[in-house]
Design a protein around this motif. Structure first.
Motif, mmCIF file in Angstrom:
data_model
loop_
_atom_site.group_PDB
_atom_site.id
_atom_site.type_symbol
_atom_site.label_atom_id
_atom_site.label_comp_id
_atom_site.label_asym_id
_atom_site.label_seq_id
_atom_site.Cartn_x
_atom_site.Cartn_y
_atom_site.Cartn_z
ATOM 1 N N TYR A 163 -43.959 28.442 -50.007
ATOM 2 C CA TYR A 163 -42.721 28.644 -50.769
ATOM 3 C C TYR A 163 -42.129 27.302 -51.189
ATOM 4 C CZ TYR A 163 -38.328 30.855 -52.170
ATOM 5 O OH TYR A 163 -37.247 31.302 -52.897
ATOM 6 N N TRP B 226 -30.100 23.414 -54.964
ATOM 7 C CA TRP B 226 -29.076 23.974 -55.854
ATOM 8 C C TRP B 226 -27.911 23.004 -56.018
ATOM 9 C CZ3 TRP B 226 -28.864 29.240 -52.908
ATOM 10 C CH2 TRP B 226 -29.888 30.081 -53.366
ATOM 11 N N GLN C 46 -33.374 24.814 -49.932
ATOM 12 C CA GLN C 46 -33.000 25.521 -51.159
ATOM 13 C C GLN C 46 -31.548 25.214 -51.527
ATOM 14 O OE1 GLN C 46 -34.751 28.260 -53.410
ATOM 15 N NE2 GLN C 46 -33.288 26.841 -54.306
ATOM 16 N N SER C 47 -30.684 25.194 -50.519
ATOM 17 C CA SER C 47 -29.273 24.902 -50.765
ATOM 18 C C SER C 47 -29.092 23.484 -51.310
ATOM 19 C CB SER C 47 -28.476 25.077 -49.465
ATOM 20 O OG SER C 47 -27.136 24.702 -49.654
ATOM 21 N N LEU C 48 -29.790 22.530 -50.712
ATOM 22 C CA LEU C 48 -29.690 21.137 -51.192
ATOM 23 C C LEU C 48 -30.153 21.046 -52.638
ATOM 24 C CD1 LEU C 48 -31.078 19.120 -48.121
ATOM 25 C CD2 LEU C 48 -28.691 19.502 -48.752
ATOM 26 N N PRO D 249 -38.429 28.594 -41.574
ATOM 27 C CA PRO D 249 -37.713 29.265 -42.662
ATOM 28 C C PRO D 249 -36.240 28.888 -42.730
ATOM 29 C CG PRO D 249 -38.206 30.805 -40.885
ATOM 30 C CD PRO D 249 -38.927 29.543 -40.556
ATOM 31 N N ILE D 250 -35.644 28.519 -41.603
ATOM 32 C CA ILE D 250 -34.234 28.091 -41.634
ATOM 33 C C ILE D 250 -34.131 26.767 -42.388
ATOM 34 C CG2 ILE D 250 -32.226 27.543 -40.216
ATOM 35 C CD1 ILE D 250 -33.468 29.257 -37.982
ATOM 36 N N LEU E 90 -36.146 25.831 -44.631
ATOM 37 C CA LEU E 90 -36.416 26.167 -46.032
ATOM 38 C C LEU E 90 -35.124 26.568 -46.755
ATOM 39 C CD1 LEU E 90 -39.146 26.564 -47.682
ATOM 40 C CD2 LEU E 90 -38.863 28.993 -47.214
ATOM 41 N N GLY E 91 -34.305 27.369 -46.081
ATOM 42 C CA GLY E 91 -33.036 27.789 -46.678
ATOM 43 C C GLY E 91 -32.104 26.616 -46.919
ATOM 44 N N VAL E 92 -32.068 25.690 -45.975
ATOM 45 C CA VAL E 92 -31.235 24.495 -46.180
ATOM 46 C C VAL E 92 -31.779 23.679 -47.363
ATOM 47 C CG1 VAL E 92 -30.500 22.301 -45.177
ATOM 48 C CG2 VAL E 92 -30.439 24.375 -43.787
ATOM 49 N N ILE F 285 -38.049 27.337 -36.702
ATOM 50 C CA ILE F 285 -37.184 26.462 -37.510
ATOM 51 C C ILE F 285 -37.610 26.414 -38.979
ATOM 52 C CG2 ILE F 285 -36.406 24.942 -35.644
ATOM 53 C CD1 ILE F 285 -38.693 23.006 -36.427
ATOM 54 N N TRP G 97 -31.234 16.285 -43.426
ATOM 55 C CA TRP G 97 -31.270 17.252 -42.319
ATOM 56 C C TRP G 97 -32.572 17.058 -41.548
ATOM 57 C CZ3 TRP G 97 -28.193 21.777 -41.151
ATOM 58 C CH2 TRP G 97 -27.071 21.952 -41.987
#
Lengths: 199, 180
Positions: free
Chosen positions: A143, A111, A107-109, A100-101, A103-105, A98, A49
């Motif tokens: 984070y 997991w 985190q998803s990767l 924190p967004i 960061l969420g992606v 961009i 990404w």
């Protein structure tokens, strides 16, 4: 793409803007094409990404978005926030927004790919040097490091935010460790092409 | 005669319903640990679905948006409206606007408590209800006010089904309501 092809694309966009064909701000750069080509060729995989700010067309082209598609999006007035979901590219016109967004992606990767035999995908976040000094970006860096997320913060340091010198406003640099950084000098104005355009 | 529903129990049932969806995760400060009464509504949500988050509201909102871009359905929890002001940038400029400037379709379920000044008055920094103000700022996010226990389960079902994001406001003054 080569440096010459990237610059030719930017020239084409500048001509379209001067001709009054783009009814939205465009943010051209010049000066960082070689650094980006080197970064993308070394670190960015097709399944990764990328997150960028408003000066984003080089990133889109180097991520593999066809130049006709990028140009059409700019002609449609979306230069500030070029997004291509099928190429895993997201950009936003809000400073630092961009981070924190991304960061969420990341985190998803983490997991999804943790414990599998797949190579980790990575999130690459391209930020300016003023964004780097903002609170939200520092929080995200903390984070990401604390949770060992697959994300790289790339600081594109031109020493400026719009026309304000970053160091004059923030004072002496206090760089966060562990980020990728390159310096460049803008060859274009912050917005537009440096000449009045009649729409 | 129909069953009389209790507000707090309905919130608990709604959270349990959401947790059964394989893509939901619950994000916020105090989702794993005591601190607010809200955490007790998550008693039936498995711990592995709860992401205890630092006090960083804007980062939390953006983080949830990022999770949703990669296919998750985050339930983003803020115990008080006053704290959501710190997340307004991500909530309005990004989550709400992304469907307008891109083909991304983020879907975040935002759960917010609108506190009451009784029995304890936490003062002017903790007791506001900004629902109407944020509703005016939104262009895509759906707002649901949960004014009665009967509204809770259907509202969360709609939030789970609809394509975009939903912000649901609960009123803590109803937490201690008992059946008549």
């Amino acid at each position: 793409m080569t440096a010459e092809e990237l610059l030719a694309f930017e020239e084409d966009i500048a001509r379209e803007f001067e001709a009054g064909h783009i009814h939205a701000p465009v943010h051209l750069a010049g000066g960082n094409q070689s650094q980006l080509i080197e970064y993308f060729s070394k670190y960015v995989q097709p399944h990764d990404w990328i997150f960028t700010g408003w000066r984003n067309h080089f990133h889109a082209l180097l991520k593999g978005v066809p130049s006709a598609e990028v140009k059409q999006a700019i002609l449609d007035g979306r230069s500030i926030s070029l997004c291509f979901p099928e190429h895993r590219m997201f950009s936003s016109g809000i400073v630092g927004g961009i981070a924190p967004i991304a960061l969420g992606v990341a985190q998803s990767l983490y997991w999804r790919e943790r414990g599998t035999f797949n190579q980790y995908s990575t999130v690459h976040v391209f930020l300016g040097d003023m964004s780097e000094r903002s609170g939200i970006v520092r929080e995200c860096m903390d984070y990401a490091a604390g949770h060992r997320l697959p994300i790289i913060f790339v600081i594109e340091d031109n020493g400026m935010s719009i026309c304000s010198p970053t160091q004059e406003t923030w004072g002496e640099p206090n760089f966060y460790p562990g980020v990728h950084r390159y310096s460049y000098k803008m060859e274009r104005p912050h917005v537009g092409v440096g000449r009045w355009v009649k729409f | 005669m129909g069953e009389i529903l209790i507000y707090f129990d309905e919130l608990t049932s709604a959270m349990t319903m959401l947790a059964q969806h394989p893509k939901t995760v619950f994000v916020g400060q105090g989702v794993k640990y005591p601190g607010t009464s809200l955490v007790e509504t998550l008693n039936d949500v498995p711990m592995e679905k709860r992401i205890e988050f630092p006090v960083a509201e804007d980062m939390q909102m953006g983080f949830c948006t990022g999770l949703s871009l990669d296919g998750w359905i985050p339930v983003c929890i803020f115990p008080r409206w006053s704290f959501v002001l710190c997340a307004a940038q991500q909530l309005v400029n990004h989550l709400d606007r992304i469907p307008l400037f891109s083909d991304y379709k983020p879907k975040v379920i935002i759960r917010i408590g609108a506190p009451h000044d009784k029995p304890l008055d936490a003062g002017p920094q903790h007791t506001d209800d900004f629902t109407a103000a944020f509703d005016m700022m939104f262009r895509t996010i759906q707002v649901e006010r949960l004014l009665a226990a009967e509204q809770i389960q259907p509202a969360y079902e709609r939030a789970l089904e609809r394509e975009g994001s939903t912000l649901l406001v609960e009123y803590t003054k109803f937490y201690s309501a008992k059946p008549r």
